[in-house]
Enzyme design. Structure first.
Site: not given
Ligand code: CMC
Length: 428
Positions: A307, A364
Site C-alpha cells: 500500500h 482487497d
Molecule cells: N508484490 C510484489 N512487490 C511489491 C508489491 C507487490 N504487491 N507491492 C510493492 N512491491 C515492491 C515494489 O516492487 C517495490 O520494490 P523495489 O523497492 O525493490 O523497487 C517496493 O515494493 C515499493 O513498491 P512501489 O510500487 O514503489 O510502492 P507504491 O506505493 O508506488 O505502490 C501499490 C503501492 C499498492 C500500487 C503496490 O503495493 C501494488 O502494486 N500492490 C498490488 C496492487 C494492490 O493490491 N492494490 C490495492 C491497493 S489497496 C486498495 C486501494 O487503494 O484501492
C-alpha cells in the site's frame, strides 16, 4: 519545533511556514515558492510527499495502521455502525441522530428513481462490457437526465444533489450487474433499509419472493463501511481535481469510478481473486508465486499486498480477514482459495522481501472471497468497492467545493526538444 522551514538555493535562502494538522502531521506550505524563487517548483512523481489539501474527513496513520472517519475508529464503525449513518458522518461531519438519519434515508428514497430511459443506455452495452466501464458511463449519463448544475452556495441544492446520487447510484450498480445476467432491471422497494434494498435490487429473481439473508446483509454493511473513504487516494484525488474545474458532481464521480477501476487501485479486488484462482488451477503452489512476485524480471505482483500509505497492517484487511472466516462459516461455504490466501499471507509475513519493504495484506486481499461467497460475480467486485466509496467521494467533493479550492493544475519540468524549425514534409 520552529514554525518555518528554510530552503537554500545557491546563495539565496527562503523561509516557508509549516502547517500542522490536528494529529500533529506537519507540512511545508510552499504556496509562495515559485513567486519568491523566480520560477523554481517542486517535483514529486506519484505525489509520494505532496499534500494536495487540508481535509477534516479521514485520518490515516500508515505507520501505525490507524484509520478514522471524522475521528471515529474504523474498528468501532465497522463493529457498531450502519453504512448509511457512516455515509452521513462522512458527508455532514458527524454521526446522525435518529431523526437526522431517518430524514436522510427518506430523502434518499424520494430521489431514488432513475429515469426509465436510462435503461435504453444500459441495453446498448454488450453483455461482455466490464461493469466498471458501464457504471462510469451511466453515472456520467445521469448528468444528461439531471442537467441543472449544483449551486454549491445553496445548502439546499447541495443537500439535494447528495441525496439524489445516494439514491440513484445503487440502482445503477444493480442494473449494471443484472444487464450482464440478463435479468429485468428493477427499482427496489422504499420499505426496505438502504443496504437491504441494494441486495433486493441486485439479487431479486423475477419468479420468486426475495428474502434478505441477515448474514449477507451484515457482511455487505461492513464491507461498504470499510471502503467508504480513504483520504486522498487515486480515485478521490481524481474526483476532487475534476470537481475543481467546477464540472458537476456526477461527472466528477464518473471520473473517480474510472480511476478506481485500475488494478493498482480498486481493481485489485478482482485481480486478487483471479490470481488466487490461477494459483489453484496451477496446483496451489504458493511458493512458486511468491518467487514470481519477488523476481524483478517478472511483472507478476502479489495482488492485494502493499500500500502506498500503510507500512503496517491495513486495519481494514484485519477486519475483513476475520469477517471472511465468519461469513464463509455462517453461509456454510468452503472455498479452497481461502486456504491459498492464508498460505500466501503467512509466507509473505515472514519473507524478508515483503518484511523489508513493509508489504502487508491490504483491503482487497480478502474482500473478494467474501463477495464471492455472497454470490457476487468477480467482475462486479470493483463496482462494490465504488458503491462503498461513494459517500467518501461525495464528502471530499463537497469539502473541496465549499472551501472554494482553486482549480487543480500541477506544473511540470519540460524535458523535450528545444525550439526547432518546422520542416516541410518532403524534407523530413
Ligand atoms: N508484490 C510484489 N512487490 C511489491 C508489491 C507487490 N504487491 N507491492 C510493492 N512491491 C515492491 C515494489 O516492487 C517495490 O520494490 P523495489 O523497492 O525493490 O523497487 C517496493 O515494493 C515499493 O513498491 P512501489 O510500487 O514503489 O510502492 P507504491 O506505493 O508506488 O505502490 C501499490 C503501492 C499498492 C500500487 C503496490 O503495493 C501494488 O502494486 N500492490 C498490488 C496492487 C494492490 O493490491 N492494490 C490495492 C491497493 S489497496 C486498495 C486501494 O487503494 O484501492
Amino acid at each position: 519545533m520552529s514554525n518555518t522551514a528554510k530552503l537554500q538555493i545557491g546563495d539565496n535562502s527562503y523561509e516557508f511556514p509549516l502547517v500542522k494538522g490536528t494529529e500533529n502531521e506537519v507540512a511545508i506550505n510552499i504556496k509562495t515558492l515559485r513567486g519568491a524563487t523566480n520560477g523554481v517548483i517542486t517535483i514529486d512523481p506519484g505525489f509520494k510527499n505532496t499534500g494536495s489539501c487540508e481535509s477534516a474527513i479521514t485520518f490515516l496513520d500508515g505507520e501505525k495502521g490507524v484509520l478514522r472517519y471524522r475521528g471515529y475508529s474504523i474498528e468501532e464503525l465497522a463493529d457498531k455502525g450502519g453504512f448509511l449513518e457512516v455515509a452521513y458522518a462522512l458527508i455532514f461531519g458527524d454521526l446522525p441522530t435518529e431523526e437526522q438519519l431517518e430524514k436522510f434515508h427518506s430523502d434518499i428514497k424520494s430521489k431514488s428513481l432513475v429515469d426509465d430511459d436510462v435503461k435504453k443506455i444500459v441495453d446498448a452495452f454488450p453483455k461482455t462490457a466490464h461493469p466498471m466501464g458501464v457504471l462510469s458511463s451511466l453515472t456520467s449519463a445521469l448528468t444528461a437526465f439531471n442537467p441543472t448544475s449544483v449551486n454549491v452556495d445553496s445548502e439546499e441544492d447541495m443537500y439535494n444533489s447528495v441525496v439524489k446520487i445516494m439514491g440513484k447510484f445503487p440502482v445503477l450498480v444493480a442494473w449494471t450487474m443484472r444487464k450482464k445476467q440478463g435479468l429485468p432491471l428493477n427499482y427496489g422497494s422504499k420499505s426496505l433499509g438502504y443496504v437491504d434494498n441494494i441486495l433486493k435490487m441486485m439479487f431479486e429473481q423475477p419468479n420468486e419472493d426475495f428474502k434478505i439473508n441477515p448474514i449477507i446483509k451484515n457482511a455487505l454493511d461492513k464491507l461498504l463501511i470499510l471502503h467508504a473513504d480513504h483520504e486522498q487516494n487515486c480515485s478521490t484525488s481524481t474526483v476532487r481535481i475534476v470537481g475543481s474545474s467546477h464540472a458537476g458532481l456526477f461527472a466528477s464521480l464518473s471520473a473517480g469510478i474510472s480511476a478506481l477501476w485500475g488494478p493498482l487501485h480498486g481493481g485489485a479486488n478482482q485481480a486478487v481473486l483471479e490470481m488466487l484462482e490461477a494459483i489453484k488451477e496451477d496446483g496451489g503452489d504458493t511458493k512458486k508465486y511468491m518467487a514470481k512476485a519477488k523476481d524483478k524480471n517478472d511483472p507478476f505482483r502479489l495482488m492485494g499486498f502493499g500500500h502506498r500509505v500503510y507500512k503496517n497492517f491495513d486495519p481494514r484487511a484485519k477486519i475483513i480477514k476475520k469477517a471472511a472466516d465468519e461469513v464463509l462459516k455462517d453461509l456454510g461455504v468452503e472455498d479452497p482459495i481461502l486456504e491459498i490466501a492464508r498460505g500466501l499471507e503467512q509466507e509473505a509475513l515472514i519473507d524478508p522481501y515483503f518484511v523489508d519493504r513493509k508489504l502487508y495484506p491490504n483491503v482487497d486481499f480478502y474482500s473478494g472471497i467474501i463477495y464471492r461467497a455472497m454470490g457476487i460475480p468477480v467482475e462486479m467486485f470493483t463496482v462494490m468497492f465504488a458503491l462503498g466509496r461513494l459517500p467518501g467521494w461525495i464528502a471530499q467533493w463537497k469539502e473541496m467545493r465549499l472551501k472554494k479550492e482553486p482549480i487543480g493544475r500541477p506544473r511540470q519540468i519540460y524535458t523535450g526538444e528545444n525550439h526547432r524549425d518546422f520542416l516541410d514534409i518532403n524534407k523530413r
